[in-house]
Design an enzyme around this catalytic site. Structure first.
Site, mmCIF file in Angstrom:
data_model
loop_
_atom_site.group_PDB
_atom_site.id
_atom_site.type_symbol
_atom_site.label_atom_id
_atom_site.label_comp_id
_atom_site.label_asym_id
_atom_site.label_seq_id
_atom_site.Cartn_x
_atom_site.Cartn_y
_atom_site.Cartn_z
ATOM 1 N N HIS A 195 -3.557 6.771 2.844
ATOM 2 C CA HIS A 195 -3.918 5.493 2.231
ATOM 3 C C HIS A 195 -5.351 5.161 2.638
ATOM 4 C CE1 HIS A 195 -4.141 1.423 1.044
ATOM 5 N NE2 HIS A 195 -3.961 0.918 2.245
ATOM 6 N N CYS A 199 0.804 -1.228 0.000
ATOM 7 C CA CYS A 199 0.000 0.000 0.000
ATOM 8 C C CYS A 199 0.836 1.276 0.000
ATOM 9 C CB CYS A 199 -0.950 -0.005 1.195
ATOM 10 S SG CYS A 199 -1.942 -1.503 1.306
ATOM 11 N N ASN A 247 -9.919 -0.419 -0.419
ATOM 12 C CA ASN A 247 -8.459 -0.356 -0.344
ATOM 13 C C ASN A 247 -7.874 -0.890 -1.645
ATOM 14 O OD1 ASN A 247 -5.745 -0.790 0.146
ATOM 15 N ND2 ASN A 247 -6.033 -1.698 2.162
#
EC number: 2.3.1.180
Length: 323
Positions: A249, A112, A279
Site C-alpha cells: 500500500h 486502504c 495515498n
C-alpha cells in the site's frame, strides 16, 4: 476447486496534478518537508469526477485488458470509503454505466485494504463455482473528505481508481490470500459519518473529515507489512528471493523503508509510485499492480506480493503468480 486467473487490469487517475508547491499555498508546509517525511511529490485530485466515474473508467480499462464484455460479468465488488451516495451503491452505479446487466453488485468498506478484500471475495466466489467472472474495483475521491488546513493529513492523499477482472481459468493466479482486522485500534484513523443526534446541522457535517494518529498508524503499518509478507511466503513455502516485486500500500516511503530493513531486503524489491499519486487508499495497490503489468516489469512465472493496510484497522495481502 476452480482456478482463478487475473484476466485483466485497469486503472484511472484524474488529470489534475496537485504538487507539494501547490499545497504550500493553502497550508503551512513546503515541498522539502513533505518529501522528507512521506516521499510524496504530487497527487491527483478530482475536478468534478466522483468515485463512480473514476471506478467506471478503471473498469472499462480492465475489461479491455481482459477482452471481455460487460454482460459476461457475474459480480461487481467496489471497495471504497468515499462513495457517491449511501444509496445506491457505487457498484450498482458502475453496473449501470458499463451495462453489466447480469451482475450482482455491492460495495465494501475496508479503507486502504479494500481492493485486497475485494479480490479475496471474488476469488472465493469463483472457487466455489458461484460465479465465473468478477470485477473487483478500488476507487476513492479522498479529496472530498480531507481537512485542507490539516497538514498532517491533507498532504498524504490523492484520488484514483483501479480494477481487476478475475475469471475461472486453466491456470492459477492467486496462490495465497491473507486478511485481518484490528478494530481495537480503529480510532487511530477515522472519518465520522452523519451524526445521529442532529443530521441536519451543517456544522456537524464539517466534522466529517479524516483524522489520524500518525505515530500509531506508522507503527501498525510497519508491523503488518512485515507480518503479511512473512505469512504469505510461509503458506506457499516461497522465499523472498523468489519474489519479483512486493507491491505495498502506497502510504509513506518511510513505512516501506522500515519494513525493508526488518525483512533484510533491498528497497528495490518494493514497487513504489507514491511519489506520483500519494495515498489513494483502496485504489493504491491496484494502480501500482496495473503499472507493473503495463510496463512489462513482470513475465509469466514471476511471483508478486501485494499488501494492503489501513483504516479499520484492516490489512491483507495476496501472493500472485503471473500467468
Amino acid at each position: 476447486m476452480n482456478k482463478v486467473e487475473i484476466a485483466g487490469l485497469g486503472s484511472y487517475v484524474p488529470p489534475k496534478i496537485l504538487d507539494n508547491n501547490d499545497l504550500s499555498l493553502i497550508v503551512d508546509t513546503n515541498d522539502e518537508w513533505i518529501r522528507c517525511r512521506t516521499g510524496i511529490r504530487q497527487r491527483r485530485i478530482s475536478q468534478g469526477e466522483n468515485t463512480s466515474e473514476m471506478a467506471t473508467k478503471a473498469a472499462i480499462n480492465a475489461m479491455k485488458s481482459a477482452n471481455i464484455k460487460a454482460e459476461d460479468i457475474d459480480l461487481i465488488v467496489v471497495a471504497t470509503i468515499t462513495p457517491d451516495n449511501f444509496i445506491p451503491s457505487t457498484a450498482c452505479i458502475v453496473q449501470k454505466n458499463i451495462k453489466a446487466v447480469n451482475a450482482t453488485c455491492f460495495d465494501i468498506s475496508a479503507a486502504c485494504s479494500g481492493l485486497i478484500y475485494g479480490l479475496d471475495i471474488g476469488t472465493q466466489f469463483i472457487r466455489s463455482g458461484r460465479f465465473k467472472v468478477v470485477l473487483a474495483i478500488g476507487a476513492e475521491t479522498l479529496s472530498k473528505i480531507l481537512n485542507w488546513q490539516d497538514r498532517s493529513t491533507c498532504i498524504l492523499f490523492g484520488d484514483g481508481a483501479a480494477a481487476a477482472i478475475l475469471q475461472m481459468g486453466e491456470e492459477e493466479s492467486i496462490l495465497s490470500m491473507y486478511t485481518g482486522s484490528d478494530g481495537f485500534q480503529g480510532d487511530a484513523l477515522t472519518c465520522p459519518a452523519v451524526p445521529v443526534n442532529n443530521p441536519c446541522t451543517t456544522s456537524d457535517f464539517q466534522k466529517s473529515v479524516v483524522t489520524m494518529d500518525g505515530k500509531a498508524i506508522f507503527k501498525f503499518a510497519v508491523k503488518i507489512l512485515v507480518k503479511s509478507v512473512k505469512m504469505l511466503l510461509k503458506e506457499q513455502e516461497v522465499t523472498l528471493e523468489e519474489i519479483k516485486y512486493i507491491i505495498p500500500h502506497q502510504a509513506n516511503y518511510r513505512i516501506i523503508e522500515c519494513a525493508a530493513k526488518i525483512l533484510k531486503v533491498d528497497i528495490d524489491k518494493f514497487y513504489i509510485n507514491l511519489d506520483l499519486y500519494g495515498n489513494t487508499s483502496a485504489a493504491s495497490v491496484g494502480i501500482a499492480l496495473d503499472e507493473v503489468y503495463k510496463k512489462n516489469l513482470v513475465e509469466k512465472g514471476d511471483k508478486v506480493l501485494i499488501i494492503g493496510f489501513g483504516g479499520g484497522l484492516t490489512y491483507g495481502g495476496l501472493l500472485i503468480n503471473v500467468i
